[in-house]
Design a protein around this motif. Sequence first.
Motif, PDB file in Angstrom:
ATOM      1  N   LYS A  11       0.826  -1.206   0.000  1.00 18.53           N
ATOM      2  CA  LYS A  11       0.000   0.000   0.000  1.00 18.53           C
ATOM      3  C   LYS A  11       0.862   1.257   0.000  1.00 18.53           C
ATOM      4  CE  LYS A  11      -3.594   2.406   2.610  1.00 18.53           C
ATOM      5  NZ  LYS A  11      -4.430   2.399   3.847  1.00 18.53           N
ATOM      6  N   ASN A  12       2.023   1.196   0.707  1.00 21.91           N
ATOM      7  CA  ASN A  12       2.888   2.365   0.847  1.00 21.91           C
ATOM      8  C   ASN A  12       3.841   2.566  -0.328  1.00 21.91           C
ATOM      9  OD1 ASN A  12       1.698   2.974   3.291  1.00 21.91           O
ATOM     10  ND2 ASN A  12       3.210   1.823   4.487  1.00 21.91           N
ATOM     11  N   LEU A  13       3.886   1.586  -1.262  1.00 17.35           N
ATOM     12  CA  LEU A  13       4.783   1.721  -2.408  1.00 17.35           C
ATOM     13  C   LEU A  13       4.321   2.862  -3.310  1.00 17.35           C
ATOM     14  CD1 LEU A  13       5.329  -2.049  -3.407  1.00 17.35           C
ATOM     15  CD2 LEU A  13       6.958  -0.517  -2.245  1.00 17.35           C
ATOM     16  N   LYS A  14       5.210   3.766  -3.614  1.00 14.21           N
ATOM     17  CA  LYS A  14       4.877   4.927  -4.434  1.00 14.21           C
ATOM     18  C   LYS A  14       5.670   4.980  -5.737  1.00 14.21           C
ATOM     19  CE  LYS A  14       2.181   6.556  -1.181  1.00 14.21           C
ATOM     20  NZ  LYS A  14       0.711   6.491  -1.351  1.00 14.21           N
ATOM     21  N   ALA A  15       6.957   4.609  -5.654  1.00 14.48           N
ATOM     22  CA  ALA A  15       7.832   4.733  -6.817  1.00 14.48           C
ATOM     23  C   ALA A  15       7.498   3.669  -7.853  1.00 14.48           C
ATOM     24  CB  ALA A  15       9.288   4.595  -6.393  1.00 14.48           C
ATOM     25  N   PRO A  16       7.347   4.038  -9.116  1.00 12.44           N
ATOM     26  CA  PRO A  16       7.081   3.058 -10.170  1.00 12.44           C
ATOM     27  C   PRO A  16       8.222   2.062 -10.258  1.00 12.44           C
ATOM     28  CG  PRO A  16       6.652   5.286 -10.949  1.00 12.44           C
ATOM     29  CD  PRO A  16       7.366   5.421  -9.635  1.00 12.44           C
ATOM     30  N   GLY A  17       7.896   0.798 -10.557  1.00 12.16           N
ATOM     31  CA  GLY A  17       8.919  -0.216 -10.678  1.00 12.16           C
ATOM     32  C   GLY A  17       8.384  -1.588 -10.339  1.00 12.16           C
ATOM     33  N   ARG A  18       9.319  -2.575 -10.317  1.00 17.63           N
ATOM     34  CA  ARG A  18       8.933  -3.953 -10.048  1.00 17.63           C
ATOM     35  C   ARG A  18       9.513  -4.382  -8.709  1.00 17.63           C
ATOM     36  NH1 ARG A  18      11.676  -8.530 -11.743  1.00 17.63           N
ATOM     37  NH2 ARG A  18      12.895  -7.273 -13.204  1.00 17.63           N
ATOM     38  N   TYR A  19       8.671  -4.914  -7.843  1.00 16.08           N
ATOM     39  CA  TYR A  19       9.082  -5.332  -6.496  1.00 16.08           C
ATOM     40  C   TYR A  19       8.873  -6.839  -6.369  1.00 16.08           C
ATOM     41  CZ  TYR A  19       8.829  -0.321  -5.654  1.00 16.08           C
ATOM     42  OH  TYR A  19       9.022   1.045  -5.731  1.00 16.08           O
ATOM     43  N   THR A  20       9.975  -7.552  -6.064  1.00 20.27           N
ATOM     44  CA  THR A  20       9.963  -9.015  -6.033  1.00 20.27           C
ATOM     45  C   THR A  20       9.664  -9.529  -4.638  1.00 20.27           C
ATOM     46  OG1 THR A  20      11.630  -9.051  -7.792  1.00 20.27           O
ATOM     47  CG2 THR A  20      11.319 -11.087  -6.530  1.00 20.27           C
ATOM     48  N   ASP A  21       8.773 -10.540  -4.559  1.00 19.05           N
ATOM     49  CA  ASP A  21       8.424 -11.141  -3.280  1.00 19.05           C
ATOM     50  C   ASP A  21       9.552 -12.054  -2.804  1.00 19.05           C
ATOM     51  OD1 ASP A  21       6.866 -11.837  -1.060  1.00 19.05           O
ATOM     52  OD2 ASP A  21       6.085 -13.605  -2.085  1.00 19.05           O
ATOM     53  N   LEU A  27       7.004 -14.097  -7.998  1.00 19.66           N
ATOM     54  CA  LEU A  27       5.901 -13.187  -7.714  1.00 19.66           C
ATOM     55  C   LEU A  27       6.433 -11.763  -7.610  1.00 19.66           C
ATOM     56  CD1 LEU A  27       2.968 -12.521  -6.990  1.00 19.66           C
ATOM     57  CD2 LEU A  27       3.522 -13.088  -4.599  1.00 19.66           C
ATOM     58  N   HIS A  28       5.785 -10.858  -8.354  1.00 17.83           N
ATOM     59  CA  HIS A  28       6.206  -9.461  -8.359  1.00 17.83           C
ATOM     60  C   HIS A  28       4.989  -8.549  -8.206  1.00 17.83           C
ATOM     61  CE1 HIS A  28      10.160 -10.618 -10.106  1.00 17.83           C
ATOM     62  NE2 HIS A  28       9.434 -11.524 -10.743  1.00 17.83           N
ATOM     63  N   ILE A  29       5.259  -7.379  -7.654  1.00 20.09           N
ATOM     64  CA  ILE A  29       4.277  -6.299  -7.661  1.00 20.09           C
ATOM     65  C   ILE A  29       4.825  -5.215  -8.574  1.00 20.09           C
ATOM     66  CG2 ILE A  29       3.156  -4.468  -6.347  1.00 20.09           C
ATOM     67  CD1 ILE A  29       1.923  -7.130  -5.804  1.00 20.09           C
ATOM     68  N   TRP A  30       4.064  -4.893  -9.591  1.00 20.42           N
ATOM     69  CA  TRP A  30       4.476  -3.840 -10.507  1.00 20.42           C
ATOM     70  C   TRP A  30       3.679  -2.587 -10.198  1.00 20.42           C
ATOM     71  CZ3 TRP A  30       5.252  -6.019 -16.172  1.00 20.42           C
ATOM     72  CH2 TRP A  30       6.348  -6.878 -16.166  1.00 20.42           C
ATOM     73  N   VAL A  31       4.406  -1.505  -9.939  1.00 25.73           N
ATOM     74  CA  VAL A  31       3.772  -0.219  -9.666  1.00 25.73           C
ATOM     75  C   VAL A  31       3.898   0.644 -10.921  1.00 25.73           C
ATOM     76  CG1 VAL A  31       3.734   1.834  -8.210  1.00 25.73           C
ATOM     77  CG2 VAL A  31       4.368  -0.390  -7.218  1.00 25.73           C
ATOM     78  N   LYS A  32       2.743   1.036 -11.472  1.00 21.03           N
ATOM     79  CA  LYS A  32       2.725   1.831 -12.697  1.00 21.03           C
ATOM     80  C   LYS A  32       2.927   3.314 -12.351  1.00 21.03           C
ATOM     81  CE  LYS A  32       1.741  -1.636 -15.404  1.00 21.03           C
ATOM     82  NZ  LYS A  32       2.651  -2.083 -16.491  1.00 21.03           N
ATOM     83  N   GLY A  35       0.299   5.003 -10.458  1.00 22.06           N
ATOM     84  CA  GLY A  35       0.038   4.564  -9.097  1.00 22.06           C
ATOM     85  C   GLY A  35      -0.698   3.237  -8.973  1.00 22.06           C
ATOM     86  N   THR A  36      -1.244   2.699 -10.077  1.00 24.02           N
ATOM     87  CA  THR A  36      -1.926   1.406  -9.993  1.00 24.02           C
ATOM     88  C   THR A  36      -0.897   0.300  -9.791  1.00 24.02           C
ATOM     89  OG1 THR A  36      -1.874   1.208 -12.417  1.00 24.02           O
ATOM     90  CG2 THR A  36      -3.866   2.128 -11.426  1.00 24.02           C
ATOM     91  N   LYS A  37      -1.328  -0.768  -9.105  1.00 23.83           N
ATOM     92  CA  LYS A  37      -0.406  -1.842  -8.717  1.00 23.83           C
ATOM     93  C   LYS A  37      -0.969  -3.201  -9.143  1.00 23.83           C
ATOM     94  CE  LYS A  37       0.742   1.115  -4.851  1.00 23.83           C
ATOM     95  NZ  LYS A  37       0.548   1.395  -3.421  1.00 23.83           N
ATOM     96  N   TYR A  38      -0.123  -4.025  -9.751  1.00 20.06           N
ATOM     97  CA  TYR A  38      -0.550  -5.326 -10.270  1.00 20.06           C
ATOM     98  C   TYR A  38       0.368  -6.420  -9.755  1.00 20.06           C
ATOM     99  CZ  TYR A  38      -3.211  -2.490 -13.591  1.00 20.06           C
ATOM    100  OH  TYR A  38      -4.051  -1.579 -14.147  1.00 20.06           O
TER     101      TYR A  38
END
Length: 403
Positions: A11-21, A27-32, A35-38
Motif C-alpha cells: 500500500k505504501n509503495l509509491k515509486a514506479p517499478g517492479r518489487y519481487t516477493d 511473484l512481483h508487484i508492478w507499480v505503474k 500509481g496502480t499496482k498489479y
Amino acid sequence: MTIKLDYQTVKNLKAPGRYTDALVKGLHIWVKPNGTKYAIFRYNYNNKQHNISLGSFPSLSISEARIKAQQYRDQIDSGVNPMDIKNTAKKQSEQVQAQKLTFREFAAECIKTKRAEWTNQKHGDQWEYTLEEFAYPIIGDKHLDEITMEDVLEILTPIWTTKTETASRLRGRLEWILAAATTRKLRSGINPAQWKNYLQTILPAPNKVKKVVHHKALPYRQVPELIANLREMTTMTSLALEFTILNASRTGEVIEGLRTEVMGDIWTIPASRMKARKEHRVPLCQRSLDILAIAKAMDDESKYLFSVKGKKLTNMAMPMMLRRAKVDATVHGFRSSFRDWVSEETNHPSEVAEMALAHTIGNKVEAAYRRKDLLEKRRSLLVDWESYCSIPAQNNIHELKVA
C-alpha cells in the motif's frame, strides 16, 4: 528490489517499478507511473520469459497472489508451461461462449418445433412478426442467460398500453421461449417474462387497459387511388392485396388459396379455411382473373394462387405493404370499406353484400330460408365493385379544389 510483501508494504509503495516477493519465486508487484499496482508471476520456460497477470492490488490480496503464483510454480516443477494451460482454458471458454445460442437463434428453433402443433400458418407468422418487430432489436443478439427483466420491460413497456393485446401475446411468447431455454439448461433462475407474482407487480393487468378496437378501414372513396398504386407495382404481394380487396376476402382465404380451387371464373374456398366452416364460392370478375394469370406467370410451378418460388405469402406480407405505403388501414378493414360502399353508393340488397362477405347469419329463420348462395347476384355486385375500384386507373380522374 526483493522485499517481503504484505498489505501495508504494498500500500505504501509509491515509486514506479517492479518489487519481487521474498517468499514465492517469480511473484512481483508492478507499480505503474499512475500509481496502480498489479501482481505478476514472472518465469522462464525453455529459455523464454513469460509474464502472467494475477490481478490488481488491493482487489487481489497478497496472500491470494502468493497462492496463485505457487500453483504456477508447481506446474513448472512438474514440467508444464503455465501459459499453455492458461491459453487452453481461454480457448475452451471462447468455444463455450461461441456455442451459446442467442435469443434469436433459439427462438427460431422454438417456432420451428411449435409449427407442428399449429393448424394455422397464421400463428407462426404472428410469432415471427412480433419477435422481429419488438423483441429482436433489444434481445435478439443476447445470449439466453444474459436476458433480464429489464430487457423484457424495455420490450413491453412502449406497447403495453397502446397495443395491449399484441404486447400480452408477445409476453407469453417470450415466457414460453425462455422457459424452454431453462428446461434445456441454457439459462437458470426466474423467468424474466413470467407474469404471475413477477411482471404483474410492475405492469397493469391487460384486461384493465385493453380497449376494443375495430379493424382500421380505409374510407371507400380512397380505395380506387390505392388500387391504382397497387397496379403500378405488379409484385406478388400487390397482386394478392388487390385480389383480396376486389373480392372482399379475408387474408387467410387468399394466401392459403390453391390454383386447383379455381374452375373457370369460380373460386371455391373449402369449408376448412372459412371462418363459418362452410364452403364459399366466389364469382371472379375479369380483373381478378387477370390477376391470377399474372401471378401464375410470375411463379408458374407453384400450387398457390400467390407465391414466391413456390412458397405462399406470409400472413404479414400484405399488412407490411400497407405499412410501407403509409396506408392507415388493415387488410381486414377493406371488407368494411366494401360494405360501406355497398350501403352508401349502390342499390344492391344487404343480404347479397353479407353473403359476399361470407358472414354468418345470426337469425336461424332467415338462415333456413336463405338456402342458395345468390351467386349471380353476388357476381353483379363484385363487377360493380371492380368498376368502382378501377375508376382512377381507367379515367385518370383528379380532384380539383376550387380557390
